[in-house]
Design an enzyme around this catalytic site. Structure first.
Site, PDB file in Angstrom:
ATOM      1  CG  HIS A  58      30.976 -11.141   0.639  1.00  0.00           C
ATOM      2  ND1 HIS A  58      32.299 -11.374   1.326  1.00  0.00           N
ATOM      3  CD2 HIS A  58      30.652 -12.457   0.174  1.00  0.00           C
ATOM      4  CE1 HIS A  58      32.329 -12.712   1.275  1.00  0.00           C
ATOM      5  NE2 HIS A  58      31.507 -13.371   0.679  1.00  0.00           N
ATOM      6  CD  GLU A  59      26.943 -13.582  -0.568  1.00  0.00           C
ATOM      7  OE1 GLU A  59      27.414 -14.175  -1.398  1.00  0.00           O
ATOM      8  OE2 GLU A  59      27.257 -13.611   0.478  1.00  0.00           O
ATOM      9  CG  HIS A  62      31.178 -14.760  -3.919  1.00  0.00           C
ATOM     10  ND1 HIS A  62      32.616 -15.416  -3.923  1.00  0.00           N
ATOM     11  CD2 HIS A  62      30.587 -14.651  -2.632  1.00  0.00           C
ATOM     12  CE1 HIS A  62      32.698 -15.431  -2.792  1.00  0.00           C
ATOM     13  NE2 HIS A  62      31.625 -14.980  -2.149  1.00  0.00           N
TER      14      HIS A  62
END
Length: 266
Positions: A58-59, A62
């Site tokens: 997820h990170e 980003h």
């Protein structure tokens, strides 16, 4: 040569992430084969490790999107190595989401990587950077539910099937919650570039409390019921019934007595 070597190190997958991935693989194998003496412990470790892997991805989504949008600083910060210890708030990014899973079976999003937004031009790019994280949860949910909606469950052990169902529930809840347009969450980051300066200025003081506000709301029975009805509807659309998610969560909670109904359903 030095620059090329530095950039390579900045993008090399971290041994920490590889270790978490190895735990996921080993405990997943133990759950599948029934090798573990206590299947609940294997499920607990498998789901927890897989959940941390999804947090890292997820990170990473980003950071990777930010890199291609103009923020070249993410590499030096270690965000491209998938190392959860490199995040701005390791406690918020990993420990707190895991505690939320243990406490309530909710895939609540954690902290975020720090993106230098001043380096990025264009509102669409800012929105895409924010959307990249929860879209990763959506993709993870699709992978977890694929055996269900593809009718490929023949021969799949019940414990592993229940674990996948619970992991899918975590990904769906994380995606839905992350897309909420609440300050501090990715959903607000998607719409923020399109808001007026005055609105952004008024909302900014509330950003640090957005996550806690959402968590508090979920403790309200009426809100909790509506939210999980929505989650169950999504999971049913992906081929996962209430039994699978219920038994998956029951197996995950090794500190509670085993559910006899789920034991019979194996």
């Amino acid at each position: 040569m030095t620059t090329a070597t530095t950039r390579s190190a900045e993008r090399r997958i971290s041994p920490v992430f590889l270790g978490i991935l190895a735990v996921t693989a080993v405990t997943g194998w133990a759950t599948w084969t029934g090798f573990a003496e206590q299947p609940g412990m294997a499920v607990f470790l498998f789901v927890t490790a897989a959940w941390i892997v999804s947090l890292c991805l997820h990170e990473y989504a980003h950071a990777r999107t930010a890199l291609h949008s103009g923020d070249i600083s993410v590499g030096a910060k270690g965000y491209l190595t998938l190392n959860p210890l490199k995040y701005t708030h390791a406690l918020l990014s990993v420990v707190l989401p895991v505690l939320f899973v243990i406490m309530g079976g909710i895939g609540l999003p954690g902290g975020a990587v720090f993106i230098e937004r001043a380096r990025i031009r264009g509102r669409w790019r800012h929105s895409l950077i924010s959307a990249a994280g929860p879209l990763t949860n959506v993709l993870f949910a699709v992978v977890c539910t694929a055996p269900f909606w593809l009718d490929a469950l023949d021969g799949v052990p019940a414990d592993f099937r229940f674990a996948l169902a619970f992991l899918a529930l975590l990904q769906v809840t994380a995606a839905i919650l992350n897309f909420l347009p609440v300050p501090g969450l990715d959903g607000y980051g998607v719409v923020e570039p399109w808001l007026s300066y005055n609105i952004k200025r008024q909302v900014e003081p509330f950003a640090p409390f957005g996550l806690l506000f959402v968590f508090a709301l979920l403790w309200v029975p009426a809100v909790n019921g509506v939210f999980f009805d929505m989650v169950d509807a999504v999971l049913r659309g992906l081929g996962i019934g209430d039994l699978e998610t219920y038994c998956g969560q029951s197996l995950y909670r090794v500190w509670q007595d085993a559910n006899e109904y789920c034991a019979v359903s194996r």
